[in-house]
Design an enzyme around this catalytic site. Structure first.
Site, mmCIF file in Angstrom:
data_model
loop_
_atom_site.group_PDB
_atom_site.id
_atom_site.type_symbol
_atom_site.label_atom_id
_atom_site.label_comp_id
_atom_site.label_asym_id
_atom_site.label_seq_id
_atom_site.Cartn_x
_atom_site.Cartn_y
_atom_site.Cartn_z
ATOM 1 N N GLU A 39 29.403 83.848 -41.109
ATOM 2 C CA GLU A 39 30.114 83.943 -39.827
ATOM 3 C C GLU A 39 31.510 84.536 -40.084
ATOM 4 O O GLU A 39 32.127 84.232 -41.114
ATOM 5 C CB GLU A 39 30.236 82.508 -39.272
ATOM 6 C CG GLU A 39 30.982 82.347 -37.970
ATOM 7 C CD GLU A 39 31.091 80.851 -37.579
ATOM 8 O OE1 GLU A 39 30.804 79.964 -38.424
ATOM 9 O OE2 GLU A 39 31.466 80.583 -36.423
ATOM 10 N N LYS A 110 27.739 83.438 -30.020
ATOM 11 C CA LYS A 110 27.584 81.993 -30.310
ATOM 12 C C LYS A 110 27.743 81.155 -29.041
ATOM 13 O O LYS A 110 28.789 81.228 -28.378
ATOM 14 C CB LYS A 110 28.628 81.599 -31.354
ATOM 15 C CG LYS A 110 28.558 80.167 -31.852
ATOM 16 C CD LYS A 110 29.627 79.948 -32.936
ATOM 17 C CE LYS A 110 29.524 78.600 -33.615
ATOM 18 N NZ LYS A 110 30.566 78.446 -34.666
ATOM 19 N N CYS A 143 26.240 79.388 -37.036
ATOM 20 C CA CYS A 143 26.788 78.132 -37.572
ATOM 21 C C CYS A 143 26.455 76.899 -36.735
ATOM 22 O O CYS A 143 25.340 76.438 -36.743
ATOM 23 C CB CYS A 143 28.291 78.285 -37.796
ATOM 24 S SG CYS A 143 28.901 77.123 -39.045
HETATM 25 C C1 ACM Z 1 31.183 76.278 -37.420
HETATM 26 O O1 ACM Z 1 30.492 76.395 -36.410
HETATM 27 N N1 ACM Z 1 31.844 77.289 -37.926
HETATM 28 C C2 ACM Z 1 31.289 74.985 -38.098
#
Ligand code: ACM
Length: 266
Positions: A39, A110, A143
C-alpha cells in the site's frame, strides 16, 4: 499456471522518485505474471496531515508513477497490483492499481479506511469487482479491508481466484486472518506488506512485514520475515480456487443461507 508474488521493501517517506527507482530496479530482472506491491509504496504512509498528502498524491491523468510502472510492465510483460495515493478532483483515495503491458486496467479505492487515514483520504467509491489477468480472475483490496470478511467473500462470489492485497500493516493480526479468508472462500491471497518505519516529526509508525502468499484451504505457501527486503515468486495453479466443495456435500458458496444474513446488509 501463473507465476505470482510480492515485493516487500522499505519505502522512504516522501521520496517518490527514489521509491519508484527502487521498485523498477528490483523488478527489472524478474520473470513473472503478476507481482503485488505494498500500500502507498511511493509516497510512504505516515503523513503529517492532508496538506502533505496532497503534495505527494498523483492524478492518474498525469502521473509519472503510472508512466514508469506502465513502461516497466510493457518491458517485462507482467502485471502489477500496487498501492497508489490517487488525487481525483478534490478527493484523495487510498487506491490500488492493476497495471499491465498495455497500461492501466483497473483502479480500486480502499473502502475501509484505517485510523488517521479517515482524516486525510476519501472513503472508496469503486465497487468490488474482478479483473482477468492471463485467464485468471483477480480481486483487489487494500490493507484494513482484511478485517471485513465481506470483502473477500464479495470477490469470491464473483469468481475471484487470486486476491491481491497491498498493505501497510501496523498490527499483527492480518496474516493469520488471511489464512481463514482463504479457507472460507477457497482462494489464493497475496498480501504485500512493507517493513521498516516512517520516522516523522509528529511520531514514528512501524510496519510489520511478513508479506505472504496463501493457497486455497488456508495453506500458507510462504511468509517473509518481518524486517527484511524480499522479492518472492511462486508458481500457482489458479484452478485450485475453483473447487468449492469442502466435503462432497458442502459447497462453501452454494450452501450459504443469505435469508438468515439480513443484518449484514443493513
Ligand atoms: C492499514 O490499513 N494500513 C492498516
Amino acid at each position: 499456471m501463473l507465476r505470482v508474488g510480492f515485493y516487500q521493501f522499505r519505502p522512504l517517506f516522501g521520496k517518490v522518485e527514489r521509491n519508484r527507482r527502487k521498485v523498477v530496479e528490483a523488478l527489472s530482472q524478474v520473470e513473472a505474471d503478476l507481482i503485488v506491491l505494498p500500500e502507498l509504496p511511493f509516497t510512504g504512509y505516515h503523513f503529517a496531515g492532508r496538506t502533505e498528502l496532497e503534495e505527494l498524491a498523483e492524478d492518474l491523468s498525469n502521473s509519472p508513477t503510472l508512466w514508469t510502472l506502465g513502461e516497466l510492465c510493457a518491458r517485462k510483460n507482467f502485471y502489477l497490483v500496487t498501492g497508489f495515493a490517487e488525487k481525483s478532483g478534490k478527493d484523495i483515495f487510498n487506491s490500488a492499481l492493476l497495471i499491465g503491458p498495455d497500461g492501466l486496467i483497473h483502479v480500486y479505492r480502499k473502502i475501509h479506511l484505517f485510523d488517521r487515514e479517515k482524516e486525510m483520504f476519501t472513503p472508496g467509491n469503486t465497487p468490488l469487482t474482478v479483473q482477468e489477468v492471463r485467464g485468471t480472475k483477480i480481486g483487489m483490496m487494500v490493507c484494513f479491508d482484511w478485517i471485513f470478511p465481506e470483502v473477500v467473500r464479495t470477490l469470491a462470489l464473483q469468481g475471484a481466484q487470486v486476491i491481491c492485497h497491498p498493505s501497510n500493516l501496523v498490527l499483527s493480526y492480518c496474516q493469520q486472518a488471511m489464512l481463514t479468508r482463504c479457507l472460507e472462500n477457497n482462494v489464493f491471497a497475496i498480501t504485500a506488506n512493507r517493513f521498516g518505519a516512517d520516522r516523522r516529526p509528529h511520531g514514528t509508525l512501524r510496519f510489520t512485514g511478513k508479506s505472504q502468499v496463501v493457497a486455497p484451504r488456508g495453506k500458507l505457501i510462504y511468509q517473509a520475515p518481518s524486517q527484511r527486503e524480499e522479492l518472492f515468486l511462486a508458481e500457482i495453479d489458479p484452478q485450485q480456487a475453483n473447487e468449492k466443495f469442502i466435503t462432497p456435500r458442502n459447497h462453501i458458496l452454494e450452501d450459504r443461507r443469505p435469508e438468515f444474513y439480513r443484518p449484514l446488509c443493513r
